[in-house]
Design a protein around this motif. Structure first.
Motif, PDB file in Angstrom:
ATOM      1  N   ILE A 129       0.838  -1.198   0.000  1.00  0.00           N
ATOM      2  CA  ILE A 129       0.000   0.000   0.000  1.00  0.00           C
ATOM      3  C   ILE A 129       0.871   1.245   0.000  1.00  0.00           C
ATOM      4  O   ILE A 129       0.645   2.192  -0.764  1.00  0.00           O
ATOM      5  CB  ILE A 129      -0.948  -0.002   1.216  1.00  0.00           C
ATOM      6  CG1 ILE A 129      -1.959  -1.136   1.107  1.00  0.00           C
ATOM      7  CG2 ILE A 129      -1.673   1.337   1.335  1.00  0.00           C
ATOM      8  CD1 ILE A 129      -2.797  -1.352   2.362  1.00  0.00           C
ATOM      9  N   ARG A 130       1.897   1.225   0.848  1.00  0.00           N
ATOM     10  CA  ARG A 130       2.826   2.350   0.933  1.00  0.00           C
ATOM     11  C   ARG A 130       3.487   2.598  -0.427  1.00  0.00           C
ATOM     12  O   ARG A 130       3.665   3.749  -0.843  1.00  0.00           O
ATOM     13  CB  ARG A 130       3.881   2.038   1.997  1.00  0.00           C
ATOM     14  CG  ARG A 130       4.326   3.229   2.800  1.00  0.00           C
ATOM     15  CD  ARG A 130       4.992   2.842   4.099  1.00  0.00           C
ATOM     16  NE  ARG A 130       5.786   1.637   4.071  1.00  0.00           N
ATOM     17  CZ  ARG A 130       5.593   0.593   4.893  1.00  0.00           C
ATOM     18  NH1 ARG A 130       4.628   0.617   5.786  1.00  0.00           N
ATOM     19  NH2 ARG A 130       6.367  -0.470   4.814  1.00  0.00           N
ATOM     20  N   ALA A 131       3.827   1.531  -1.116  1.00  0.00           N
ATOM     21  CA  ALA A 131       4.481   1.658  -2.425  1.00  0.00           C
ATOM     22  C   ALA A 131       3.573   2.363  -3.432  1.00  0.00           C
ATOM     23  O   ALA A 131       4.026   3.246  -4.175  1.00  0.00           O
ATOM     24  CB  ALA A 131       4.878   0.289  -2.945  1.00  0.00           C
ATOM     25  N   THR A 132       2.296   2.005  -3.458  1.00  0.00           N
ATOM     26  CA  THR A 132       1.396   2.663  -4.403  1.00  0.00           C
ATOM     27  C   THR A 132       1.183   4.127  -4.021  1.00  0.00           C
ATOM     28  O   THR A 132       1.076   4.989  -4.891  1.00  0.00           O
ATOM     29  CB  THR A 132       0.031   1.954  -4.492  1.00  0.00           C
ATOM     30  OG1 THR A 132      -0.635   1.994  -3.226  1.00  0.00           O
ATOM     31  CG2 THR A 132       0.190   0.516  -4.938  1.00  0.00           C
ATOM     32  N   ALA A 160       8.042   1.488  -8.083  1.00  0.00           N
ATOM     33  CA  ALA A 160       7.761   0.045  -8.117  1.00  0.00           C
ATOM     34  C   ALA A 160       9.051  -0.763  -8.127  1.00  0.00           C
ATOM     35  O   ALA A 160       9.185  -1.762  -7.401  1.00  0.00           O
ATOM     36  CB  ALA A 160       6.919  -0.294  -9.335  1.00  0.00           C
ATOM     37  N   GLU A 161      10.009  -0.332  -8.942  1.00  0.00           N
ATOM     38  CA  GLU A 161      11.292  -1.037  -9.011  1.00  0.00           C
ATOM     39  C   GLU A 161      12.022  -0.990  -7.679  1.00  0.00           C
ATOM     40  O   GLU A 161      12.622  -1.981  -7.252  1.00  0.00           O
ATOM     41  CB  GLU A 161      12.160  -0.423 -10.110  1.00  0.00           C
ATOM     42  CG  GLU A 161      11.786  -0.854 -11.503  1.00  0.00           C
ATOM     43  CD  GLU A 161      12.872  -0.497 -12.509  1.00  0.00           C
ATOM     44  OE1 GLU A 161      13.340   0.668 -12.482  1.00  0.00           O
ATOM     45  OE2 GLU A 161      13.265  -1.381 -13.296  1.00  0.00           O
ATOM     46  N   ALA A 162      11.980   0.156  -7.017  1.00  0.00           N
ATOM     47  CA  ALA A 162      12.662   0.296  -5.732  1.00  0.00           C
ATOM     48  C   ALA A 162      12.093  -0.668  -4.694  1.00  0.00           C
ATOM     49  O   ALA A 162      12.822  -1.180  -3.842  1.00  0.00           O
ATOM     50  CB  ALA A 162      12.563   1.735  -5.245  1.00  0.00           C
ATOM     51  N   TYR A 163      10.791  -0.905  -4.769  1.00  0.00           N
ATOM     52  CA  TYR A 163      10.142  -1.832  -3.844  1.00  0.00           C
ATOM     53  C   TYR A 163      10.199  -3.284  -4.327  1.00  0.00           C
ATOM     54  O   TYR A 163       9.866  -4.205  -3.574  1.00  0.00           O
ATOM     55  CB  TYR A 163       8.678  -1.440  -3.657  1.00  0.00           C
ATOM     56  CG  TYR A 163       8.446  -0.413  -2.576  1.00  0.00           C
ATOM     57  CD1 TYR A 163       8.143  -0.788  -1.268  1.00  0.00           C
ATOM     58  CD2 TYR A 163       8.504   0.952  -2.857  1.00  0.00           C
ATOM     59  CE1 TYR A 163       7.912   0.146  -0.284  1.00  0.00           C
ATOM     60  CE2 TYR A 163       8.269   1.908  -1.871  1.00  0.00           C
ATOM     61  CZ  TYR A 163       7.977   1.495  -0.584  1.00  0.00           C
ATOM     62  OH  TYR A 163       7.750   2.419   0.396  1.00  0.00           O
ATOM     63  N   GLY A 164      10.562  -3.490  -5.586  1.00  0.00           N
ATOM     64  CA  GLY A 164      10.639  -4.840  -6.124  1.00  0.00           C
ATOM     65  C   GLY A 164       9.323  -5.386  -6.624  1.00  0.00           C
ATOM     66  O   GLY A 164       9.150  -6.611  -6.714  1.00  0.00           O
ATOM     67  N   TYR A 165       8.381  -4.482  -6.999  1.00  0.00           N
ATOM     68  CA  TYR A 165       7.085  -4.936  -7.490  1.00  0.00           C
ATOM     69  C   TYR A 165       7.025  -4.826  -9.014  1.00  0.00           C
ATOM     70  O   TYR A 165       7.426  -3.816  -9.591  1.00  0.00           O
ATOM     71  CB  TYR A 165       5.954  -4.088  -6.894  1.00  0.00           C
ATOM     72  CG  TYR A 165       5.818  -4.212  -5.401  1.00  0.00           C
ATOM     73  CD1 TYR A 165       5.755  -5.456  -4.776  1.00  0.00           C
ATOM     74  CD2 TYR A 165       5.752  -3.079  -4.595  1.00  0.00           C
ATOM     75  CE1 TYR A 165       5.633  -5.568  -3.399  1.00  0.00           C
ATOM     76  CE2 TYR A 165       5.615  -3.180  -3.214  1.00  0.00           C
ATOM     77  CZ  TYR A 165       5.557  -4.430  -2.625  1.00  0.00           C
ATOM     78  OH  TYR A 165       5.440  -4.540  -1.259  1.00  0.00           O
TER      79      TYR A 165
END
Length: 262
Positions: A129-132, A160-165
């Motif tokens: 959620i934090r990533a979005t 997204a890339e930083a979080y790996g999603y």
């Protein structure tokens, strides 16, 4: 055709946006263990009726859905992320709920979405959620005159890339104004410096959404609800944003912005 809005028209969209924010705040407050999705749907119907607004979803029948859609809000749970058809489901402890709402008031639309955790929150759910939310803020920051559409897409993709999603490109943001979907697609993945040059008066619904471990999607038998293909959990954050001479203006900002759970 891309329609640029005058400042007075943007303010009318802002009126709609404030109402959308109010409704999504209320949905986040009500979403609790034991609450049925149909109860949330009917509560939102009442709010829309009392305000004199009109749902953008009711009778909506695009090519990607099994239309017409006969609800006023999209409610998606856990691995569902987009176009969730409200149905007889009672929320459980730890569920992830995405609420997506678009209405018009006096002929002007606003569109926004948020994801919340019901009851006890798992850290991995809060993380996506934090990533979005961070991707949305990055996209908003990039929505400035002189930038390119690709700058917005690249900003979302970078988070997204930083979080790996992984990032799905089939569904993303869009232009908005007199109708919910105007002619312009805003992918959640792209290259900076590419695409349409952003100009004051452009109004966009920016909506990063991620699934934890896949960029592939599947559709439910209801013809509407979109889920992650591997069953991994999802999140979705969206705001309607106007590009102005002074920078981006968020038309659907909620008072409690930044919270990842109820």
């Amino acid at each position: 055709m891309i329609e640029l809005k005058a400042p007075a028209e943007i303010e009318r969209m802002h009126v709609t946006g404030r109402f959308v924010a109010e409704v999504l705040t209320e949905v986040g407050r009500l979403a609790d263990v034991g609450v049925n999705l149909l109860d949330l749907e009917h509560h939102v119907r009442g709010m829309i009726k009392r305000r004199g607004a009109e749902s953008c979803y009711w009778d909506y029948a695009p090519s990607f859905g099994e239309g017409p859609f006969r609800n006023v809000i999209c409610l998606s749970v856990n691995d569902a992320v987009l176009h969730g058809l409200p149905h007889d489901y009672t929320l459980r402890d730890g569920d992830v709920l995405t609420a997506d709402l678009a209405v018009t008031i006096d002929g002007w639309a606003a569109d926004s979405a948020r994801t919340v955790v019901v009851g006890t929150a798992a850290e991995e759910d809060l993380r996506i959620i934090r990533a979005t939310e961070e991707a949305l803020e990055a996209a908003i920051e990039a929505a400035r005159p002189g930038n390119r559409l690709g700058d917005i897409s690249a900003a979302i993709w970078s988070v997204a890339e930083a979080y790996g999603y992984p990032v799905n490109t089939e569904f993303g943001g869009h232009a908005i104004g007199r109708t919910m979907h105007e002619d312009l697609h805003v992918p959640n993945k792209g290259r900076a410096g590419r695409g349409l040059k952003l100009r004051p008066g452009l109004t966009l619904a920016l909506e990063p959404w991620f699934a934890r471990t896949t960029d592939r999607i599947v559709h439910d038998p209801d013809g509407w609800t979109i889920r992650s293909a591997d069953g991994s959990r999802t999140a979705h954050s969206e705001h309607t944003v106007a590009i102005t001479e002074d920078g981006p203006l968020v038309l659907t900002r909620r008072d409690e912005e930044g919270r990842a759970s109820t």
